[in-house]
Design an enzyme around this catalytic site. Structure first.
Site, PDB file in Angstrom:
ATOM      1  N   ASN A 393      42.183  57.249  32.527  1.00 61.07           N
ATOM      2  CA  ASN A 393      42.606  55.964  31.962  1.00 61.07           C
ATOM      3  C   ASN A 393      44.014  55.606  32.417  1.00 61.07           C
ATOM      4  OD1 ASN A 393      43.035  53.687  30.491  1.00 61.07           O
ATOM      5  ND2 ASN A 393      42.706  54.595  28.495  1.00 61.07           N
ATOM      6  N   ASP A 394      45.004  56.203  31.796  1.00 66.12           N
ATOM      7  CA  ASP A 394      46.395  55.834  32.091  1.00 66.12           C
ATOM      8  C   ASP A 394      46.729  55.923  33.581  1.00 66.12           C
ATOM      9  OD1 ASP A 394      47.003  55.287  29.464  1.00 66.12           O
ATOM     10  OD2 ASP A 394      47.662  57.335  29.037  1.00 66.12           O
ATOM     11  N   VAL A 395      46.116  56.873  34.270  1.00 65.89           N
ATOM     12  CA  VAL A 395      46.473  57.092  35.682  1.00 65.89           C
ATOM     13  C   VAL A 395      45.931  55.997  36.593  1.00 65.89           C
ATOM     14  CG1 VAL A 395      46.629  59.588  35.419  1.00 65.89           C
ATOM     15  CG2 VAL A 395      44.470  58.572  36.125  1.00 65.89           C
TER      16      VAL A 395
END
Lengths: 465, 102
Positions: A393-395
């Site tokens: 997700n965040d990456v």
């Protein structure tokens, strides 16, 4: 065996350990490297027995505990599933730490055996070295236990913070130094025990505020600590194999922590002080439902992939949780049969420990030359037709490149949004660990697949036929 | 004036840090997990200290506190040595190249 001869053998085993790490520069040489490591360990242990040459008294007990520990270790190594690797490593770190503490205790209680002087009259330098070794070992032990509990899910992975936390840690750190000072002055046993207890406490408090997704840094840091603890004991025992190994492991862990911090664009201290993502969650929940999201199903996904000529897979921690790696490989095999080029893109901090995703993919028989690191593959997204984001997700959040206000601004991210279409497998729209809404969800070229990673992948496989 | 042997040990230590620095940077990122498990195994060479502690003393003092702690440390380090090396080997066996005839 003379002391000089055994010192030379210890040096040889130290060199073999260097070669063991050197072997890891490529998967081809890594297996041989591991054998060098085993050989080095056999030499070190054998030489220790021969140097003491005392086979009459407690030799049999030493052998029994050695074999017993060996059996348990082997059993664990064969039984452990690959998805449990992060907690296994954390658990092993705690054992090294505790072993260092125990060796320091024996050396303190019976310094004659180690040639360090007499009880209550231990050489000053040895006393300093063993108390440093014991303190770092104790911190490693209790810190790793907390890391283990968090990774295992026994303890909540969310950061636990309370007021004045950092001051307490600082206070404990200072008291460790003060205790070492008084211990050296008085040689009193009670200072030594207090030193160990306070170090245990500091280890607990250091790791408690750090959240789940920061675990790659924590594990690497504890790896480093276990090395420094071994080196401290190595100085006490005047043993070069231990000093060399301690330095190797210490710097290895430090480099890994550095790589992991860079992968999140955060400073080491920022991670260690902890509490990341704990406060931002409310902010991002506000304007979530207003933006339109395109949701699809397995049929749409299969259609898009069948008509693609190249697909990039972006795995993350969610893949590990869902155990989706085998299904994923099956899907990729199907795609490859249709002549579609498939590669895997791994972000440095994907998963819960350095290299976590690579091991899982290797377990599912994905050849390692199809798996690429961020820098190697990031330019290929623009030419790829489909990106299949599974459990990451965040990456992948493009906001890290555009919004200086965002807590993840400046973090290196995979340029997933440059693909013609993005398939994003996720159970809900909830933000990731950083507490930041992923802008990617609302892009025109993104199709959200709301499901469990493994279930969705299996359904896509059915639809690919 | 004679040089204190401590300085020699310190030299070994500092030089080993440099070796570690360069060797570890050359480790391919895909093998970072095996790197952690193998460093874990080799740092258990601390077992040499534990063996010294366990073997010390004469027949009457086999179960002195110091020896007991030695035995415990041998036990823990042995778990780590066998577990660490074997699990590393198991992981490394999985890293295979693409088959040529595909």
């Amino acid at each position: 065996m003379s002391a000089n001869l055994s010192a030379i053998f210890y040096l040889i085993s130290g060199i073999l350990f260097i070669l063991a790490l050197r072997g890891l520069s490529s998967p081809e040489t890594s297996r041989r490297g591991n054998l060098f490591g085993i050989l080095g360990m056999i030499i070190a242990i054998t030489v220790t027995f021969l140097a003491i040459g005392n086979f009459s008294n407690s030799f049999i007990y030493v052998l029994i505990v050695l074999v017993l520990g060996g059996l348990i270790g082997s059993f664990i190594a064969y039984k452990i599933p690959m998805t449990a690797m992060p907690e296994l490593v954390a658990g092993f770190h705690s054992l090294v730490g505790l072993a260092a503490v125990f060796v320091a205790i024996s050396a303190f209680l019976n310094p004659e055996a180690f040639n360090l002087g007499y009880p209550r009259d231990i050489k000053l330098s040895s006393l300093i070295e063993m108390s440093i070794g014991a303190a770092i070992g104790a911190i490693t032990f209790s810190g790793s236990i907390i890391a283990f509990l968090k990774l295992r899910g026994i303890m909540s992975g969310s950061p636990i913070t309370f007021k004045g936390q950092h001051y307490i840690n600082l206070l404990l750190g200072i008291s460790i130094i003060v205790l070492i000072f008084y211990l050296c002055n008085t040689q009193s046993e009670s200072f030594f025990w207090n030193l160990i207890i306070i170090s245990f406490l500091l280890g607990l408090l250091l790791i408690i505020p750090i959240g789940g997704a920061d675990m790659p840094v924590v594990i690497s840091m504890l790896n480093s600590y276990s090395g420094w603890a071994a080196a401290g004991i190595g100085f006490t025992l005047e043993n070069s194999a231990l000093i060399i190994t301690g330095a190797l492991v210490g710097s290895s862990g430090a480099i890994l922590s550095y790589i992991m911090c860079k992968g999140m664009n955060r400073s080491f201290f920022n991670v260690i002080l902890g509490g990341f993502g704990a406060s931002d969650e409310k902010l991002s929940n506000k304007d979530k439902d207003q933006k339109p999201v395109k949701a699809g199903n397995a049929e749409d996904a299969a259609f898009l992939m069948k008509n693609a000529s190249s697909v990039i897979i972006v795995p993350g921690y969610g893949m590990a949780v869902a155990q989706a790696q085998h299904a994923l490989r099956e899907m990729v095999d199907k795609l490859k049969k249709n002549g579609i080029k498939v590669s895997y893109a791994i972000h440095p901090v994907a998963g819960r420990m350095p290299g976590h995703m690579n091991v899982l993919l290797a377990e599912a028989n994905v050849p390692y030359d199809e798996v690429f690191e961020l820098e190697e593959i990031n330019n290929d997204f623009a030419n790829a037709d489909v990106a299949y984001v599974i459990g990451a997700n965040d990456v992948t959040n493009p906001i890290a490149k555009t919004d200086p206000q965002s807590p993840i601004y400046g973090m290196p991210v995979l340029d997933v949004e440059k693909c013609k279409s993005v398939l994003f497998v996720k159970r809900s729209l909830s933000p990731g660990y950083a507490g930041v809404d992923n802008e990617l969800f609302y892009r025109d070229n993104t199709l959200m697949l709301f499901s469990d990673a493994k279930k969705m992948t299996e359904e896509i496989i059915k639809n690919l036929d | 004036m004679e040089i204190d042997p401590f300085i020699f040990r310190l030299s070994i230590f500092i030089l080993s840090i440099f070796i570690g620095y360069y060797v570890v940077w050359s480790v391919t990122p895909s093998l970072h997990t095996p790197l952690m498990s193998v460093t874990n195994a080799i740092s258990s060479v601390i077992i040499v200290g534990a063996i010294i502690a366990g073997l010390s003393g004469d027949t009457q003092s086999i179960f002195n506190t110091s020896n007991i702690f030695g035995f415990l440390a041998i036990f823990l380090a042995a778990i780590n040595i066998f577990g660490g090396f074997l699990v590393t080997q198991r992981m490394l066996q999985m890293y295979r190249k693409k088959k040529k005839n595909k």
